[in-house]
Design an enzyme around this catalytic site. Structure first.
Site, short mmCIF file in Angstrom:
data_model
loop_
_atom_site.label_atom_id
_atom_site.label_comp_id
_atom_site.label_asym_id
_atom_site.label_seq_id
_atom_site.Cartn_x
_atom_site.Cartn_y
_atom_site.Cartn_z
N ARG A 495 0.86 -1.19 0.00
CA ARG A 495 0.00 0.00 0.00
C ARG A 495 0.89 1.23 0.00
O ARG A 495 1.97 1.23 0.57
CB ARG A 495 -0.89 0.06 1.24
CG ARG A 495 -1.82 -1.11 1.45
CD ARG A 495 -2.78 -0.81 2.61
NE ARG A 495 -3.41 -2.00 3.13
CZ ARG A 495 -4.49 -2.58 2.59
NH1 ARG A 495 -5.02 -2.05 1.51
NH2 ARG A 495 -5.02 -3.66 3.13
N HIS A 555 3.06 -9.80 1.15
CA HIS A 555 2.77 -8.84 2.22
C HIS A 555 4.04 -8.31 2.86
O HIS A 555 3.99 -7.38 3.66
CB HIS A 555 1.89 -9.53 3.28
CG HIS A 555 1.34 -8.63 4.32
ND1 HIS A 555 1.73 -8.68 5.64
CD2 HIS A 555 0.44 -7.63 4.25
CE1 HIS A 555 1.09 -7.77 6.35
NE2 HIS A 555 0.29 -7.11 5.53
N ARG A 681 -2.84 -6.39 19.73
CA ARG A 681 -3.77 -5.26 19.55
C ARG A 681 -5.19 -5.73 19.25
O ARG A 681 -6.15 -5.18 19.77
CB ARG A 681 -3.30 -4.37 18.39
CG ARG A 681 -4.26 -3.22 18.09
CD ARG A 681 -3.71 -2.28 17.06
NE ARG A 681 -3.41 -2.95 15.80
CZ ARG A 681 -4.31 -3.14 14.82
NH1 ARG A 681 -5.55 -2.74 14.98
NH2 ARG A 681 -3.95 -3.75 13.71
#
Length: 801
Positions: A495, A555, A681
């Site tokens: 990204r 990734h 998280r």
């Protein structure tokens, strides 16, 4: 009563939802699961099967990617049962990777204690655990100590997270329910039971969200002269202004769609706001139904400034649906408007991409993206005041079940609070701004030195957003592009931002004659369209663009620079936990290792040869690489700590912990007396603190102004400890169906910084959330670790090394 209608489609324009931090496509088709992928030739750029030691399993794989303020860590698509639960372990997609670092179970000196039986209920459900994560986000919105507009922002994040959860995870459960796909996984609840529990818990969470907004945040905003008002609360002058806005900006783009035998029920695009309107002739007669789509190319809120008599500036926000509802008479001239209600549909957001077909991957993906918004509906949100007969019509025409319906008190779609957060310039109501620090080793002295000169001295570990991305990673790529001695740049792009300086630098490098290789992952969820655009931009500039391996998503966050220095070649590297995205680097907490270490350079060279060519690399020096080496490498190191018993220490910081094999290894470590500290998280399927099973395991979660995104792995105490950072979470998709890389951190200053961070996160006086063995999370009072790191790194209140 309403007449029956047929299913149809409305105008397919303007279907992209608003209120997002980045462009989103609203929906996509479900993903029928079949058999694992094989290699297929490409027309434009070659796509290759992943190297394998034996026959490659065949499956049709759905593509996925992640979340905004939640970016890549949004809820992911359902696990492909065939790959992760059955054949993947027997026929790995890449050869087993061996590493020279760390203990190995084949070591004669390594003695692992015998395993104790583990109970069947040792895993928490991942979907319900994700809802617990979103509940923790909601807790931050409920906290009066959080600045007021930050509380509103957390409500918007909560709502956006929930949208994606339904678009992906709930959609996957519904697909499994419809297709009857079996799931052979310990602790997995049947889809029907999961959907029921999800609906029950979501209803309670949305009620909490609505209550905190209506009873706490909206009144507190009003005290600060920020109001969200209804049409009836406007004075005559304000109404006249709004009538003009409606006439000039909104009325021309509205299209009321009637529903009767001649007009089938229209297609309702995903995440769009809609008005369900009931009208009839003024002299009586049958009630008729119509739908009006709220345009998504106009603001959700219209701002009206007012100066009070005492000179205080007041901002009043009118929701656009209120403005439209006040003018329904102009849309249904000659008719009586009986009632109107707001509603919103969430649709399946998976792309069905068959990589076996003999066609260009970009063309196939573009075709599927065009179909995405026609995915089946998975959730219907309605105003709590909706009448039963209107709701019955919507449920029937959308072919939904009653448990798919969510009645929302008050304002619908609170993702729109982002507009207020960004539109109100009140610094006192937000977190104080900060300027990221340039890492001390990159600071310009009297004699400026290049990034390469500094890396020849030692490795440098940067910690975003505390350390500036632009003066570290971005400068690394930009200097490589401009340096005449640089021969090649290789980078993985998952990204990036819309105006990416990273892409600009790569284009400049290619135009300057350097060899530039970019692996663009065009299957990154919700960024597919943007990445297709970047791929074509880079190709036009002369870059070599590849799209990775068939059946795997790339990734890993890696960059390799090859530089001519005298008579020899030196390689400079970056391996990180976050994307090459300058904007999210100011919001996401991530680590990046910059190094000129020859072993890392050799590893990245090997890895890029796997990604771009036909290499069957089987060993790495300072890397662990998925889809095989990461899980095995982590478990080997856990076993090494098990052999040490009470002298062992394991500390892991990840976004999600789901993988059962790793969880069971952690349970065994705890039973052996190893201290196990987990900072998770989001999703955590492990139960800590259960007597006899996980007494020595603690699980913390840290949420705050920055999204904790780094993955850090520590094995051992003191000087013997190993530290790793990288892109992989401990989930099936990361370990089995992605190319991920972890790098071993060896520089003493860098390992010291990681040690201090992990110690801070697990300190008894540090706040956050803690998980109990029954699956409940409790908030801890104490120091905010992100504020401590801001003072330590940005304000330099404490030394960084």
């Amino acid at each position: 009563m309403f007449r029956p209608a047929q299913t149809g489609h409305d105008d397919p324009v303007d279907e992209t939802p608003t209120g997002r931090s980045r462009p989103r496509n609203s929906a996509q088709r479900p993903d029928p699961q079949s058999a694992p992928p094989k290699a297929a030739p490409r027309k434009a750029a070659p796509r290759r099967a992943a190297p394998a030691t034996g026959a490659t399993p065949r499956v049709r794989r759905a593509t996925k990617a992640a979340a905004p303020a939640t970016g890549e860590d949004a809820p992911q698509a359902p696990e492909e049962v065939t790959m992760s639960d059955t054949v993947a372990e027997q026929t790995p997609l890449v050869p087993t990777q061996k590493t020279t670092a760390g203990p190995s179970p084949e070591d004669d000196a390594l003695v692992v204690p015998s395993e104790k039986p583990l109970p069947e209920d040792r895993y928490l459900n991942r979907e319900l655990s994700w809802l617990d994560f979103n509940a923790r986000v909601l807790t931050l919105a409920e906290d009066p100590a959080t600045p007021l507009l930050e509380r509103a922002k957390f409500l918007a994040i909560f709502a956006s997270n929930l949208d994606e959860f339904y678009m992906v995870r709930v959609a996957g459960l519904k697909r499994r329910l419809q297709t009857g796909i079996p799931v052979r996984r310990p602790g997995f609840l049947p889809p029907t039971e999961q959907l029921e529990q999800i609906a029950e818990r979501t209803t309670a969470l949305v009620a909490r969200q609505s209550r905190v907004f209506a009873e706490e945040i909206a009144p507190a905003m009003a005290e600060e002269h920020i109001h969200i008002v209804r049409w009836s609360e406007l004075d005559p002058a304000e109404r006249e202004r709004m009538r003009t806005s409606f006439r000039e900006q909104i009325f021309p783009v509205l299209t009321p769609l009637a529903v009767d035998p001649a007009h089938p029920f229209p297609y309702i695009s995903g995440l769009s706001l809609n008005l369900a309107v009931v009208v009839r002739e003024r002299d009586g007669g049958q009630e008729l139904f119509a739908r009006i789509k709220v345009p998504n190319n106009v603001p959700r809120f219209y701002a009206l400034d007012r100066i009070t008599r005492d000179g205080v500036r007041t901002v009043r926000f009118l929701p656009v649906e209120e403005l439209i509802a006040a003018h329904l008479g102009q849309l249904f001239s000659g008719m009586q408007v009986v009632e109107h209600h707001l509603f919103r549909v969430t649709r399946n957001a998976e792309v069905e991409l068959d990589e076996d077909r003999d066609e260009d991957l970009l063309q196939a993906l573009e075709r599927e993206l065009a179909r995405r918004r026609f995915g089946p509906p998975v959730r219907l949100e309605v105003a709590a005041s909706i009448s039963d007969h209107v709701l019955e019509l919507l449920v029937r025409e959308l072919d939904m079940d009653s448990h798919d319906v969510l009645r929302v008190p008050g304002l619908l779609d609170l993702t729109a609070l982002w507009e207020i957060y960004n539109g109100v310039d009140r610094p006192a109501l937000k977190d104080p701004p900060f300027v990221p620090a340039t890492h001390p080793h990159f600071a310009e002295g009297e004699t400026p030195r290049s990034v390469f000169a500094r890396l020849r001295d030692h490795d440098i570990l940067v910690h975003h957003p505390y350390h500036s991305f632009s003066t570290s990673v971005q400068r690394f790529v930009e200097q490589a592009a401009a340096d005449p001695h640089v021969l090649a740049i290789k980078l993985t792009l998952y990204r990036t931002s819309g105006d990416s300086p990273i892409v600009d630098a790569l284009v400049d490098a290619a135009e300057a004659g350097k060899q530039v290789v970019v692996l663009v992952e065009v299957k990154a969820r919700f960024d597919e369209k943007a990445n297709i655009g970047w791929a074509r931009t880079l190709e036009r500039a002369g870059c070599h663009v590849v799209y990775g391996l068939v059946g795997l998503k790339t990734h890993t966050k890696t960059a390799l620079v090859v530089r001519q220095e005298g008579n020899h070649i030196r390689r400079y590297c970056h391996v990180g936990t976050g994307n090459y995205h300058p904007k999210t680097a100011r919001l996401y907490e991530d680590y990046g290792l910059l190094t000129a270490d020859p072993e890392v350079g050799a590893d990245l060279t090997d890895l890029f040869n796997v990604l771009t060519g036909y290499s069957r690399q089987t060993s790495y020096r300072r890397l662990l690489v998925a889809p095989h080496g990461v899980r095995r490498g982590i478990i080997d190191r856990i076993d090494g700590e098990i052999a040490l018993g009470e002298r062992g220490l394991i500390q892991l910081k990840v976004n999600s912990l789901v993988d059962e094999e790793i969880i069971d290894s952690l349970y065994r470590a705890g039973q052996a007396g190893v201290s196990v500290d987990l900072i998770v998280r989001g999703i955590c399927a492990l139960r800590p603190g259960v007597p006899g099973m996980s007494d020595n395991i603690r699980v913390r979660s840290v949420l705050g102004r920055f999204l904790e995104h780094s993955r850090v792995f520590r094995f051992g105490r003191d000087a013997a400890a190993e530290y790793w950072i990288g892109s992989a979470d401990l989930m099936h998709r990361n370990l089995d169906r992605r190319v991920e890389a972890l790098v071993k951190v060896t520089d003493p200053a860098a390992t010291g910084e990681l040690d201090r961070m992990l110690t801070l996160m697990m300190s008894d006086d540090t706040g956050g959330f803690e998980l109990s063995g029954d699956g409940t999370w409790h908030r801890r009072q104490g120091r905010n670790p992100q504020e401590v790191l801001l003072r330590r790194i940005v304000d330099r209140a404490e030394p960084t090394t």
